[in-house]
Design a protein around this motif. Structure first.
Motif, PDB file in Angstrom:
ATOM      1  N   ASP A 197       0.852  -1.273   0.133  1.00  0.00           N
ATOM      2  CA  ASP A 197      -0.130   0.003  -0.053  1.00  0.00           C
ATOM      3  C   ASP A 197       0.883   1.135   0.032  1.00  0.00           C
ATOM      4  N   TYR A 198       1.906   1.104  -0.236  1.00  0.00           N
ATOM      5  CA  TYR A 198       2.926   2.332  -0.169  1.00  0.00           C
ATOM      6  C   TYR A 198       3.103   3.122  -1.277  1.00  0.00           C
ATOM      7  N   ARG A 199       3.249   4.394  -1.335  1.00  0.00           N
ATOM      8  CA  ARG A 199       3.372   5.244  -2.425  1.00  0.00           C
ATOM      9  C   ARG A 199       4.658   6.194  -2.422  1.00  0.00           C
ATOM     10  N   GLY A 200       4.734   7.158  -1.266  1.00  0.00           N
ATOM     11  CA  GLY A 200       5.830   7.905  -1.324  1.00  0.00           C
ATOM     12  C   GLY A 200       7.337   7.003  -1.139  1.00  0.00           C
ATOM     13  N   GLY A 201       8.311   7.286  -1.764  1.00  0.00           N
ATOM     14  CA  GLY A 201       9.606   6.443  -1.725  1.00  0.00           C
ATOM     15  C   GLY A 201      10.719   7.501  -1.803  1.00  0.00           C
ATOM     16  N   LEU A 202      11.898   6.793  -0.906  1.00  0.00           N
ATOM     17  CA  LEU A 202      12.967   7.481  -0.808  1.00  0.00           C
ATOM     18  C   LEU A 202      14.085   6.548  -0.793  1.00  0.00           C
ATOM     19  N   ALA A 203      15.212   6.725  -1.776  1.00  0.00           N
ATOM     20  CA  ALA A 203      16.571   5.884  -1.701  1.00  0.00           C
ATOM     21  C   ALA A 203      17.506   6.829  -1.692  1.00  0.00           C
ATOM     22  N   VAL A 204      18.577   6.288  -0.714  1.00  0.00           N
ATOM     23  CA  VAL A 204      19.683   7.044  -0.506  1.00  0.00           C
ATOM     24  C   VAL A 204      20.911   6.161  -0.790  1.00  0.00           C
ATOM     25  N   PRO A 205      21.570   6.400  -1.586  1.00  0.00           N
ATOM     26  CA  PRO A 205      22.999   5.469  -2.015  1.00  0.00           C
ATOM     27  C   PRO A 205      24.130   5.612  -0.557  1.00  0.00           C
ATOM     28  N   LEU A 206      24.697   4.472  -0.386  1.00  0.00           N
ATOM     29  CA  LEU A 206      25.456   4.303   0.633  1.00  0.00           C
ATOM     30  C   LEU A 206      26.899   4.511  -0.104  1.00  0.00           C
ATOM     31  N   LYS A 207      27.832   5.437   0.030  1.00  0.00           N
ATOM     32  CA  LYS A 207      29.118   5.631  -0.555  1.00  0.00           C
ATOM     33  C   LYS A 207      30.222   5.590   0.200  1.00  0.00           C
ATOM     34  N   ARG A 208      31.473   4.734  -0.174  1.00  0.00           N
ATOM     35  CA  ARG A 208      32.628   4.685   0.281  1.00  0.00           C
ATOM     36  C   ARG A 208      33.652   5.118  -0.729  1.00  0.00           C
ATOM     37  N   ASP A 209      34.262   6.319  -0.323  1.00  0.00           N
ATOM     38  CA  ASP A 209      35.252   6.839  -1.371  1.00  0.00           C
ATOM     39  C   ASP A 209      34.685   7.088  -2.763  1.00  0.00           C
ATOM     40  N   GLY A 210      33.481   7.498  -2.730  1.00  0.00           N
ATOM     41  CA  GLY A 210      32.880   7.696  -4.008  1.00  0.00           C
ATOM     42  C   GLY A 210      32.304   6.679  -4.847  1.00  0.00           C
ATOM     43  N   LYS A 211      32.243   5.385  -4.261  1.00  0.00           N
ATOM     44  CA  LYS A 211      31.698   4.076  -4.825  1.00  0.00           C
ATOM     45  C   LYS A 211      30.480   3.782  -3.986  1.00  0.00           C
ATOM     46  N   VAL A 212      29.538   3.448  -4.730  1.00  0.00           N
ATOM     47  CA  VAL A 212      28.433   2.863  -4.143  1.00  0.00           C
ATOM     48  C   VAL A 212      28.344   1.671  -3.623  1.00  0.00           C
ATOM     49  N   VAL A 213      28.184   1.483  -2.087  1.00  0.00           N
ATOM     50  CA  VAL A 213      28.442   0.156  -1.728  1.00  0.00           C
ATOM     51  C   VAL A 213      27.033  -0.464  -1.222  1.00  0.00           C
ATOM     52  N   GLY A 214      26.030   0.233  -1.432  1.00  0.00           N
ATOM     53  CA  GLY A 214      24.625  -0.140  -0.952  1.00  0.00           C
ATOM     54  C   GLY A 214      23.574   1.195  -1.126  1.00  0.00           C
TER      55      GLY A 214
END
Length: 470
Positions: free
Chosen positions: A135-152
């Motif tokens: 039933d979800y509508r609003g969503g947010l995704a924030v990248p996890l970065k280490r030394d500029g590289k996305v790790v999650g």
């Protein structure tokens, strides 16, 4: 004028709510960071705590953390998802791509925040099923970065169709930074444990090395007094043999020998305290408690002897005559611990108990035996099988030490056990018939080194069981 007052009141009310929210966020963040510091090496706890706190502060209702492995995202932690979705997500691998159909995969691909007001009505996500959306509508995704590289990616959602605010996004960024630190700590711990395991496996049995590598505080490695059993082994004439062998042959032979000997020690859950050339110093009862340390030491010594005999025969068939492996065993108190001076790992033991074991190993040469154990050991072993050697006067000691040659159950008959016991009883009693009794034993078995030793003593005028060691 009244309109102005109402406007000011509205502004004050809004600012007050924002200030209260900021204080709440600060307090919660402080609590979260404190919890993380207490659970620094428990990645699951850290990530779950971060998600739950982000949900509470950002007016979301569920959250998830995906971690990158081999270019794909895998579920690492989740809060408030139905079990049906969790079961589905555990076998899911998200592929980051520009045309991905999840906020997390897009955030991982772009390295940017993905903030969606209404997921079901956004054309990028129309292929998502109700099972995936709920039933979800609003969503947010924030990248996890280490030394500029996305790790999650850390992602959240809520049933209302509205964007997450800049303040909420900034807060999730803070949590994302903490998640990256936790992930890095976990990685370093894994690497450290692997290095520790490699070092510790040289000294300790696999099970004990695993415990120590995972938790160095699980067992106390500082100096302490413990009841232990200890073994010393040495190959007779090894130094002379070394001078005659080519380096490659010596290396092959010694590596094979030490690999076989240490594997036997570890099979009995012993600790290899030291290896010097061909010689081994082994401990039982340290660093881990082993109430049956004396029993383990006897069984280990017998297995080491059996291996060494086969090893000698194997290399004799190759034309290389290797000396007998002599083994000494003793039990008693000792000071044990890591005495590496801070720079090196050197888990070892000191004390009279250790010195006696070393001298018993040397005594085999004079006694004609391959294994010599003290009465200190045999008293702690139920149903001990073996032959009494005599009362040894070891170098540097003023007290006699009763010693034995251990035998496997059933081996006593082969070694003329009853006849030897009768001959030794005559020796203890000062009976002149002892000479004839030992002569009979040697006549039956000329390779009985211990019987031959006593016969020579008696022929040279010695009496009794007291034996002065050279």
């Amino acid at each position: 004028m009244q309109d102005l007052v109402r406007q000011l009141e509205a502004i004050i009310d809004r600012l007050t709510k924002e200030l209260m929210a900021a204080h709440e966020a600060q307090a919660v963040t402080s609590d979260v960071l404190k919890l993380i510091s207490q659970s620094a090496f428990d990645l699951d706890t850290v990530l779950t705590t971060l998600i739950r706190s982000a949900i509470d502060l950002c007016e979301a209702t569920r959250g998830v953390v995906w971690l990158s492995r081999d270019g794909q995202l895998y579920l690492a932690a989740h809060v408030n998802y139905p079990e049906e979705w969790v079961s589905y997500a555990r076998i899911l691998a998200l592929t980051p791509a520009a045309d991905a159909v999840t906020t997390s995969a897009i955030a991982a691909f772009t390295g940017e925040v993905v903030n969606v007001e209404d997921i079901p009505n956004d054309p990028r996500f129309r292929s998502l099923t109700g099972h995936q959306l709920g039933d979800y509508r609003g969503g947010l995704a924030v990248p996890l970065k280490r030394d500029g590289k996305v790790v999650g990616v850390i992602a959240m959602s809520r049933p209302e169709a509205r964007l997450f605010t800049d303040r909420q996004i900034a807060l999730v960024h803070t949590f994302a930074d903490q998640a990256v630190i936790a992930i890095e700590n976990a990685r370093l711990i894994v690497e450290l444990e692997a290095r520790n395991r490699e070092v510790l496996s040289r000294y300790f049995s696999p099970g004990l090395a695993e415990r120590l590598a995972g938790d160095a505080g699980a067992l106390d490695l500082v100096g302490q007094r413990r009841e232990v059993a200890t073994i010393f082994t040495d190959i007779a004439g090894f130094t002379t043999l070394v001078e005659t062998l080519e380096p490659d042959i010596l290396g092959e032979m010694l590596n094979e020998y030490l690999a076989g000997m240490t594997s036997i020690v570890f099979a009995h859950e012993g600790t290899v305290a030291k290896i010097v050339g061909d010689a081994l110093h082994v401990l039982f009862g340290a660093p881990g408690e082993q109430p049956d340390h004396a029993q383990r030491a006897i069984e280990c010594a017998l297995d080491l002897d059996a291996f060494a005999q086969v090893f000698r025969d194997t290399w004799l068939a190759k034309g290389i005559a290797i000396g007998t492996t002599r083994i000494g065993v003793n039990a008693g108190p000792a000071i044990v611990g890591n005495f590496g001076g801070g720079r090196f790992f050197d888990y070892t033991a000191y004390g009279d108990t250790i010195n006696i074991a070393a001298r018993l190993e040397t005594a085999n040469k004079q006694l004609g035996t391959r294994i010599c154990v003290s009465e200190n050991v045999t008293k702690q072993v139920a149903d001990f099988h073996g032959r009494p050697v005599g009362d040894l006067m070891l170098r540097g000691r003023t007290e006699r030490l009763r010693a034995f040659e251990p035998l496997r159950p059933g081996q006593q008959d082969e070694a003329s056990g009853e006849d030897y016991a009768a001959a030794f009883a005559k020796l203890e009693a000062g009976d002149p018939g002892a000479l004839g009794a030992f002569a009979v034993l040697v006549g039956r078995r000329s390779d009985d080194g211990l019987a031959s030793f006593h016969l020579k003593r008696l022929l040279n005028g010695a009496t009794g069981t007291k034996i002065n060691m050279d």
